[in-house]
Design an enzyme around this catalytic site. Sequence first.
Site, PDB file in Angstrom:
ATOM      1  N   ASN A 208       0.852  -1.186   0.000  1.00 38.09           N
ATOM      2  CA  ASN A 208       0.000   0.000   0.000  1.00 38.09           C
ATOM      3  C   ASN A 208       0.893   1.244   0.000  1.00 38.09           C
ATOM      4  O   ASN A 208       2.117   1.136  -0.023  1.00 38.09           O
ATOM      5  CB  ASN A 208      -0.959  -0.019   1.201  1.00 38.09           C
ATOM      6  CG  ASN A 208      -0.216  -0.125   2.517  1.00 38.09           C
ATOM      7  OD1 ASN A 208       0.607   0.716   2.851  1.00 38.09           O
ATOM      8  ND2 ASN A 208      -0.494  -1.188   3.269  1.00 38.09           N
ATOM      9  N   ASP A 276      -4.031  -6.694   4.435  1.00 37.28           N
ATOM     10  CA  ASP A 276      -5.090  -7.587   4.938  1.00 37.28           C
ATOM     11  C   ASP A 276      -4.940  -9.006   4.404  1.00 37.28           C
ATOM     12  O   ASP A 276      -5.348  -9.957   5.065  1.00 37.28           O
ATOM     13  CB  ASP A 276      -6.463  -7.045   4.544  1.00 37.28           C
ATOM     14  CG  ASP A 276      -6.783  -5.741   5.261  1.00 37.28           C
ATOM     15  OD1 ASP A 276      -6.482  -5.651   6.465  1.00 37.28           O
ATOM     16  OD2 ASP A 276      -7.305  -4.818   4.622  1.00 37.28           O
ATOM     17  N   LYS A 286       9.949 -15.961 -11.049  1.00 38.69           N
ATOM     18  CA  LYS A 286       9.111 -14.918 -11.625  1.00 38.69           C
ATOM     19  C   LYS A 286       8.017 -15.524 -12.501  1.00 38.69           C
ATOM     20  O   LYS A 286       8.286 -16.380 -13.356  1.00 38.69           O
ATOM     21  CB  LYS A 286       9.963 -13.959 -12.449  1.00 38.69           C
ATOM     22  CG  LYS A 286       9.172 -12.827 -13.080  1.00 38.69           C
ATOM     23  CD  LYS A 286      10.050 -11.928 -13.926  1.00 38.69           C
ATOM     24  CE  LYS A 286       9.221 -10.860 -14.624  1.00 38.69           C
ATOM     25  NZ  LYS A 286      10.068 -10.004 -15.493  1.00 38.69           N
ATOM     26  N   ASP A 304      -4.452 -10.738  12.232  1.00 39.52           N
ATOM     27  CA  ASP A 304      -4.937  -9.440  12.704  1.00 39.52           C
ATOM     28  C   ASP A 304      -4.176  -9.092  13.985  1.00 39.52           C
ATOM     29  O   ASP A 304      -4.566  -9.488  15.086  1.00 39.52           O
ATOM     30  CB  ASP A 304      -6.445  -9.500  12.961  1.00 39.52           C
ATOM     31  CG  ASP A 304      -7.053  -8.133  13.186  1.00 39.52           C
ATOM     32  OD1 ASP A 304      -6.344  -7.253  13.714  1.00 39.52           O
ATOM     33  OD2 ASP A 304      -8.226  -7.946  12.817  1.00 39.52           O
ATOM     34  N   ILE A 305      -3.096  -8.364  13.825  1.00 37.23           N
ATOM     35  CA  ILE A 305      -2.188  -8.094  14.952  1.00 37.23           C
ATOM     36  C   ILE A 305      -2.857  -7.210  16.000  1.00 37.23           C
ATOM     37  O   ILE A 305      -2.753  -7.468  17.207  1.00 37.23           O
ATOM     38  CB  ILE A 305      -0.887  -7.445  14.439  1.00 37.23           C
ATOM     39  CG1 ILE A 305      -0.226  -8.355  13.396  1.00 37.23           C
ATOM     40  CG2 ILE A 305       0.075  -7.177  15.595  1.00 37.23           C
ATOM     41  CD1 ILE A 305       0.942  -7.711  12.672  1.00 37.23           C
ATOM     42  N   LEU A 306      -3.566  -6.187  15.553  1.00 38.57           N
ATOM     43  CA  LEU A 306      -4.237  -5.276  16.490  1.00 38.57           C
ATOM     44  C   LEU A 306      -5.263  -6.022  17.334  1.00 38.57           C
ATOM     45  O   LEU A 306      -5.293  -5.878  18.565  1.00 38.57           O
ATOM     46  CB  LEU A 306      -4.904  -4.137  15.715  1.00 38.57           C
ATOM     47  CG  LEU A 306      -5.781  -3.184  16.531  1.00 38.57           C
ATOM     48  CD1 LEU A 306      -4.981  -2.491  17.629  1.00 38.57           C
ATOM     49  CD2 LEU A 306      -6.444  -2.153  15.614  1.00 38.57           C
ATOM     50  N   LYS A 337     -14.606  -0.252  14.115  1.00 40.03           N
ATOM     51  CA  LYS A 337     -13.349  -0.990  14.184  1.00 40.03           C
ATOM     52  C   LYS A 337     -12.843  -1.064  15.620  1.00 40.03           C
ATOM     53  O   LYS A 337     -12.344  -2.117  16.056  1.00 40.03           O
ATOM     54  CB  LYS A 337     -12.298  -0.324  13.294  1.00 40.03           C
ATOM     55  CG  LYS A 337     -10.946  -1.016  13.297  1.00 40.03           C
ATOM     56  CD  LYS A 337      -9.969  -0.360  12.318  1.00 40.03           C
ATOM     57  CE  LYS A 337      -8.631  -1.085  12.310  1.00 40.03           C
ATOM     58  NZ  LYS A 337      -7.685  -0.515  11.326  1.00 40.03           N
ATOM     59  N   LYS A 341     -12.244  -4.713  17.192  1.00 34.81           N
ATOM     60  CA  LYS A 341     -10.888  -5.151  17.525  1.00 34.81           C
ATOM     61  C   LYS A 341     -10.672  -5.271  19.028  1.00 34.81           C
ATOM     62  O   LYS A 341      -9.860  -6.070  19.490  1.00 34.81           O
ATOM     63  CB  LYS A 341      -9.859  -4.163  16.965  1.00 34.81           C
ATOM     64  CG  LYS A 341      -9.969  -3.907  15.466  1.00 34.81           C
ATOM     65  CD  LYS A 341      -9.469  -5.060  14.637  1.00 34.81           C
ATOM     66  CE  LYS A 341      -9.440  -4.691  13.166  1.00 34.81           C
ATOM     67  NZ  LYS A 341      -8.978  -5.776  12.300  1.00 34.81           N
TER      68      LYS A 341
END
Length: 399
Positions: A208, A276, A286, A304-306, A337, A341
């Site tokens: 990202n 994600d 390649k 999902d670390i958080l 969220k 979470k």
Amino acid sequence: MLNGRTILLIIGGGIAAFKSLDLIRRLREEGVRVLPVLTKAAEEFVTPLSVSALAAEKVYRDLFDLTDEAEMGHIELSRAADLVVVSPATADLLGKMAGGLANDLASTLLMATDKPVLVAPAMNVRMWEHPACQRNVSTLKSDGVLFVGPEEGSMACGEFGPGRLSEVPDIIAAIRSALTEGPLKGKHILVTSGPTHEPIDPVRYIANRSSGAQGTAIAKALRDLGADVSFVTGPADVPPPRGVRVISVETAREMKAAVDAALPADAAVFAAAVADWRVVSESGSKIKKEQGKLPVLEFSENPDILARVSQMMEGRPRLVVGFAAETDDVIAHATAKRKRKGCDWIVANDVSPATGIMGGAENAVTLITERGAEDWPRMGKDEVARQLAHRIADHLTGS
């Protein structure tokens, strides 16, 4: 407060160098040991004899002085003090510091030191306002260098404006502040930052646009308040801060492992933009383009670390802060969220392309807690970091 402290004082070349004599005298009155360093240009304004007499110490002047190196090498000298003070800090010295140059004793000491650095700039108003000088100042502040002044006033050159050296009592007050232990002293805080790169094959990956600038700024702000910071960073555009424990990772799974290893912590700030999803079967070579055929990629959810840290039954940090980068319905999505979470706070921001926030120098955030949503005005990411760091300090210390 200053009694028994040691300060390495680097005196730059400029008419304001004469004030360094009064600075040395007053610091000595407060029980400070002053180790003075004179640049070649500074010797045009103050003499080594006068500086040595007031400091009651040897004056260091030359990087290649064999006697000085035998008595105290420049690396040892750079770390022999509690604080390094540059007064006056000329445009030349600021430029060397920002550019990482080390071609004389002063600049080499500043590169080699592992101690906090406080600079008191003094120069002509046009030099201070020059874009190059302001870029250097911004870089140094981002690196954690502390500033006192310059002040606005009339100068020896006859011009008026910002660029005048701060008065000696103000410099001493800044020294006291720099040597005062911050409110987060003794607290361990975990910060994640940057994007993660999820490989498709050896040359392609999913990522990202996160630059890592906000997470880096938060780590610096927490460091400046005295925290022991563990900084887990993906492949960010900005360099990691000094004075923190840096753990570099590439993927979300590597970040999870690094977070687990860094715990326990008093607080955790999850500023990283973790991918994600990842590709289920990364190709070892390649993937070749074939006419009329498109590759089919199968995805799997990343950890999902958080949520994992927020919902820990044992060893959970006292404060868990998440980030929500949204492009629409920012407050609603971020509020949901936080509940989903299980974290204590969410820092929400609008990263739609029109805002210029993703990868930019500014941020406009909303702090969401159990008490509701608090909008912060748009400001530089460093200032967002400072405000958040102070909020964290207040929470952890009960202020």
